[in-house]
Motif scaffolding. Structure first.
Motif, PDB file in Angstrom:
ATOM      1  N   LEU A 192      35.811  22.907  -3.613  1.00  0.00           N
ATOM      2  CA  LEU A 192      35.913  23.824  -2.445  1.00  0.00           C
ATOM      3  C   LEU A 192      37.515  24.014  -2.143  1.00  0.00           C
ATOM      4  O   LEU A 192      38.311  23.163  -2.432  1.00  0.00           O
ATOM      5  CB  LEU A 192      35.521  23.072  -0.961  1.00  0.00           C
ATOM      6  CG  LEU A 192      35.990  23.690   0.265  1.00  0.00           C
ATOM      7  CD1 LEU A 192      35.145  24.856   0.393  1.00  0.00           C
ATOM      8  CD2 LEU A 192      35.891  22.519   1.475  1.00  0.00           C
ATOM      9  N   VAL A 193      37.711  25.271  -1.965  1.00  0.00           N
ATOM     10  CA  VAL A 193      39.178  25.832  -1.847  1.00  0.00           C
ATOM     11  C   VAL A 193      38.853  26.707  -0.591  1.00  0.00           C
ATOM     12  O   VAL A 193      38.167  27.551  -0.504  1.00  0.00           O
ATOM     13  CB  VAL A 193      39.829  26.230  -2.949  1.00  0.00           C
ATOM     14  CG1 VAL A 193      39.094  27.398  -3.453  1.00  0.00           C
ATOM     15  CG2 VAL A 193      41.084  26.648  -2.438  1.00  0.00           C
ATOM     16  N   THR A 194      39.887  26.439   0.537  1.00  0.00           N
ATOM     17  CA  THR A 194      40.104  27.579   1.460  1.00  0.00           C
ATOM     18  C   THR A 194      41.627  27.603   1.642  1.00  0.00           C
ATOM     19  O   THR A 194      42.310  26.655   1.535  1.00  0.00           O
ATOM     20  CB  THR A 194      39.545  27.267   2.814  1.00  0.00           C
ATOM     21  OG1 THR A 194      40.362  25.928   3.409  1.00  0.00           O
ATOM     22  CG2 THR A 194      37.940  26.901   2.608  1.00  0.00           C
ATOM     23  N   ILE A 195      42.071  28.865   1.967  1.00  0.00           N
ATOM     24  CA  ILE A 195      43.734  29.125   2.173  1.00  0.00           C
ATOM     25  C   ILE A 195      43.709  30.228   3.195  1.00  0.00           C
ATOM     26  O   ILE A 195      43.092  31.407   3.300  1.00  0.00           O
ATOM     27  CB  ILE A 195      44.284  29.600   0.910  1.00  0.00           C
ATOM     28  CG1 ILE A 195      44.260  28.729  -0.374  1.00  0.00           C
ATOM     29  CG2 ILE A 195      45.871  29.878   1.184  1.00  0.00           C
ATOM     30  CD1 ILE A 195      44.839  29.153  -1.550  1.00  0.00           C
ATOM     31  N   GLY A 196      44.099  29.834   4.392  1.00  0.00           N
ATOM     32  CA  GLY A 196      44.720  30.740   5.360  1.00  0.00           C
ATOM     33  C   GLY A 196      45.981  30.617   5.980  1.00  0.00           C
ATOM     34  O   GLY A 196      46.865  29.473   5.535  1.00  0.00           O
ATOM     35  N   TYR A 197      46.369  31.453   6.796  1.00  0.00           N
ATOM     36  CA  TYR A 197      47.682  31.420   7.480  1.00  0.00           C
ATOM     37  C   TYR A 197      47.340  31.194   8.890  1.00  0.00           C
ATOM     38  O   TYR A 197      46.819  31.948   9.677  1.00  0.00           O
ATOM     39  CB  TYR A 197      48.593  32.592   7.066  1.00  0.00           C
ATOM     40  CG  TYR A 197      49.887  32.529   7.669  1.00  0.00           C
ATOM     41  CD1 TYR A 197      50.906  32.221   6.769  1.00  0.00           C
ATOM     42  CD2 TYR A 197      50.350  32.887   8.810  1.00  0.00           C
ATOM     43  CE1 TYR A 197      52.205  32.172   6.954  1.00  0.00           C
ATOM     44  CE2 TYR A 197      51.840  32.417   9.314  1.00  0.00           C
ATOM     45  CZ  TYR A 197      52.727  32.214   8.208  1.00  0.00           C
ATOM     46  OH  TYR A 197      54.126  32.249   8.653  1.00  0.00           O
TER      47      TYR A 197
END
Length: 257
Positions: A90-95
């Motif tokens: 699982l990978v999530t990237i947000g700002y």
């Protein structure tokens, strides 16, 4: 001795139980904060490994000085995902602001239970996540008043990919595509660890993240040993001991018989 036995049993049991409890490790430097859920085994080695990883990122990834990165390994509020019987990464990237927690939503079967427990009246029922890593006392001081890239990664299940190569490639992508992440990120609903509960996470499309090429970074997770780290001081100490020995030897030779 008999009086001491209950105390000894309690002590051994407590240590054994503690070894199975997860411990949050935190390393923060140069705008990079990593929260890693480890264990109570060799805590010194685990902390050094995490510090070593942060140093490697700062040395090898061109992160803008004012950009902050909060990396959570792994996201404890999100359930492990499966394809059939196989667990998947699982990978999530947000700002976002690091103060903003992920939110939980509840399916119909547990809404009445949530209403009774938390006094909720809105529909659908939701609240902020209890297990948000940014709330941990070890983490909070490093994130206060900051915003930046927030990344969740659980990448130990795919044996065809090197964990650290995958992680470093994702971080390198994130710092080079901040504008894309800010303009295209959306809310992704993921299953939480409790049945009938879901977590809302702000992230760039995970299909895009899963297509990021993985390059070899040559990171050795073994932290530098004290011998290598303090080699200079050890060499000075050895030199001083040798000089002292020679000085004493000369004095003994110069004394009259």
């Amino acid at each position: 001795m008999k009086k001491l036995m209950p105390i000894l049993v309690l002590l051994v049991t407590s240590v054994a139980a503690r070894s199975n409890i997860s411990k949050p490790y935190v390393s923060s430097k140069g705008g990079i904060t990593i929260s890693w859920l480890g264990d109570y085994g060799d805590t010194l080695t685990q902390q050094r490994m995490l510090d070593h990883l942060v140093d490697f990122m700062l040395d090898h990834i061109a992160k803008p000085p004012r950009l902050n990165l909060f990396l959570v390994l792994p996201p404890i509020e999100i359930a492990t995902r499966h394809i059939g019987r196989h667990r998947i990464d699982l990978v999530t990237i947000g700002y976002d602001s690091f103060a903003n927690k992920d939110s939980l939503s509840f399916d119909q079967p547990v809404q009445q239970w949530q209403k009774d427990m938390y006094g909720l009246t809105d529909s659908p029922y939701h609240r902020v996540a209890d297990l948000y890593a940014g709330d941990w006392p070890e983490v909070r001081p490093h994130l206060q008043g900051k915003e930046g890239l927030k990344m969740y990664f659980q990448g130990e299940f795919d044996s065809t990919k090197n964990f650290y190569d995958h992680l470093l490639s994702l971080v390198d992508f994130a710092v080079r595509h901040v504008n894309e992440i800010q303009t295209q990120q959306k809310r992704l609903i993921l299953p939480a660890k409790m049945a009938h509960v879901h977590v809302s996470v702000l992230t760039l499309d995970t299909a895009r993240l899963n297509r990021i090429p993985i390059r070899q970074w040559g990171f050795d997770p073994s932290p530098p040993s004290n011998l290598r780290r303090n080699g200079f001081f050890i060499a000075i100490g050895v030199a001083l001991l040798a000089a002292t020995f020679l000085l004493l030897r000369r004095r003994n030779r110069s004394r009259p018989l």
